[in-house]
Design an enzyme around this catalytic site. Structure first.
Site, short mmCIF file in Angstrom:
data_model
loop_
_atom_site.label_atom_id
_atom_site.label_comp_id
_atom_site.label_asym_id
_atom_site.label_seq_id
_atom_site.Cartn_x
_atom_site.Cartn_y
_atom_site.Cartn_z
N HIS A 162 0.85 -1.23 -0.14
CA HIS A 162 -0.02 -0.21 0.15
C HIS A 162 0.68 1.16 0.11
O HIS A 162 0.20 2.41 0.39
CB HIS A 162 -0.97 0.22 1.28
CG HIS A 162 -1.75 -1.09 1.55
ND1 HIS A 162 -3.08 -1.49 0.73
CD2 HIS A 162 -1.60 -2.26 2.19
CE1 HIS A 162 -3.50 -2.73 1.02
NE2 HIS A 162 -2.71 -3.16 1.59
N SER A 283 14.82 20.69 -16.93
CA SER A 283 13.56 21.56 -17.14
C SER A 283 14.00 22.81 -17.91
O SER A 283 15.06 23.42 -17.80
CB SER A 283 12.94 21.97 -15.72
OG SER A 283 12.31 23.18 -15.75
#
EC number: 4.3.2.1
Length: 463
Positions: A162, A283
């Site tokens: 999980h 970026s």
């Protein structure tokens, strides 16, 4: 016979094909990829015609010389395409007529339809891609995972369920898990290869061959395991394409989950690994960014391959028996699927072989609450039923949290014995991550011996 202005099927037509319809119908812009398979099929098929007495030895030799010349042109990227080359079969036959003369070249297609020709080409093409490209690339990926797992066997990290920290495992156990997935993909691909390697050649348009050609001879000459025993199925079956594309979607599902784990592990919040510059981008605005674009594309391209499969299934589902033009829509998604899968294998191999592991960050992420199951197992070894020990261990975790302690190892023996009197001084030996993983030594576990056994088993399966 096509000469660049006539079509293979043009005899009963008097009107011209609409120019847009010609473009809409043409498949040479993509099915040229099968040129080698098409030439190979024609070479063996004409040998079958010679065996029937429909070609002389001299004619067969001339045809084979012409086919060899055409292959040289394709191999050298010098094959000249004509506007009326509808597909790879038309183009090759037209060029053969130019090289050896239309009279002899016009005998090549005797008894053969493009229906059995195209699916023969497809099966040869798929077989070659599997053997020459997918098998080596997939084995290379598994080999890198195994090599890395062997070399970094002593690194511990959190295992997650999980996406929550669960139990300590070896980094090599994680690597071995994906080596196992990909090895199963390797074996599954071999099973698909066996089914696709059947010959449809000699089935004609749908009803069979009018001259009694030896289909077993054709199959053997082309390296097929067997012939498809029903001519209707031979020309219409595309299950092998569906199977291969489904295999591709399953592999990409595995690679997507692999990529997702690594994307998480290389974030600043985790910092477990760092990708090499070769598989990262930056970026256009933020100079500090180092993005895991290789992994994000592995994850993203899985959707593309899923779409290839589902799109073709929708084209295939409602067509009547034998060949229909809808089946031309098998090639673009198939080719895209196979290319994307191959490139994904190579990118994944590059990523995993060049990334850097931050051992300290991995081991610093281990916390004592991850040994709560070991605490329960401690009482099991003293004869307490597991369901009871599970409850007791949970109470210990809650007590430590309520007291503001950093972990269950900070509780005193007195505090433990208030929870259950069966705790003794030796319980503190439980709080050791190395011992925790080493206790998981059953087959498939995360103990060093178990992981090494997994890796050796994977090697034997690939060999």
């Amino acid at each position: 016979m096509s000469d660049g202005t006539q079509k293979l099927w043009g005899g009963r037509f008097t009107g011209e094909t609409d120019p847009l319809m010609h473009l809409y119908n043409a498949s040479l812009p993509y099915d040229y990829k099968m040129y080698k398979a098409d030439l190979e099929g024609t070479k063996v098929y004409t040998a079958g015609l010679q065996k029937l007495g429909l070609l002389t030895d001299a004619e067969l030799a001339k045809i084979h010389e012409g086919l060899a010349e055409i292959q040289k042109e394709w191999d050298a990227d010098k094959f000249v395409r004509h506007p009326n080359d509808e597909d790879i079969h038309t183009a090759n036959e037209r060029r053969l007529g130019e090289i050896i003369g239309r009279e002899i070249a016009g005998k090549v297609h005797t008894g053969r339809s493009r229906n059995d020709q195209v699916v023969t080409d497809l099966r040869i093409y798929c077989r070659d891609v599997v053997n020459d490209t997918l098998f080596p690339a997939l084995k290379g990926l598994v080999d890198v995972l195994i090599k890395r797992a062997e070399g970094e066997i002593d690194i511990l990290m959190p295992g997650y369920t999980h996406l929550q920290r669960a139990q300590p495992i070896r980094w090599s156990h994680w690597l071995s898990s994906y080596a196992t997935y990909f090895t199963e993909d390797y074996k599954r691909l071999g099973q698909i290869l066996h089914r696709l390697n059947q010959s449809p050649l000699g089935a004609g348009a749908l009803a069979g061959h009018p001259y009694g050609i030896d289909r077993e001879f054709l199959a053997e000459g082309l390296g097929f395991n067997s012939v498809i025993g029903n001519s209707l199925v031979a020309v219409s079956d595309r299950d092998f394409i569906v199977e291969l594309m489904f295999w591709g979607t399953l592999f990409m599902n595995h690679i997507s989950r692999f990529a997702e784990d690594l994307i998480i592990y290389c974030t600043a919040e985790f910092g477990f690994i760092q990708l090499s510059d070769a598989y990262s981008t930056g970026s256009s605005l933020m100079p500090q960014k180092k993005n895991a674009d290789s992994l994000e594309l592995l994850r993203g391209k899985s959707g593309r391959v899923f779409g290839d499969l589902t799109g073709f299934l929708m084209s295939l589902k409602g067509i009547p028996s034998t060949y229909d033009k809808d089946m031309q829509e098998d090639k673009e998604p198939l080719f895209d699927c196979l290319t994307t899968v191959e490139h994904s294998m190579l990118i994944a191999t590059g990523v995993i072989s060049t990334l850097t592991v931050n051992k300290d960050k991995m081991e610093a992420a281990l916390t004592m609450d991850m040994l709560a199951t070991d605490l329960a197992d401690y009482l099991v070894r003293k004869g307490v039923p597991f369901r009871e020990t599970h409850h007791i261990s949970g109470e210990c975790v809650a007590t430590a949290e309520n007291l503001g302690l950093s972990g269950i190892d900070k509780l005193t023996l007195e505090q433990y014995q208030k929870i259950d009197s069966r705790f003794a001084e030796d319980l503190f030996e439980t709080f050791n991550f190395e011992q925790s993983v080493e206790r998981r030594n059953a087959t498939g576990g995360t103990a060093k011996s178990a992981v090494l056994k997994q890796l050796n088993n994977l090697k034997s399966q690939l060999n």
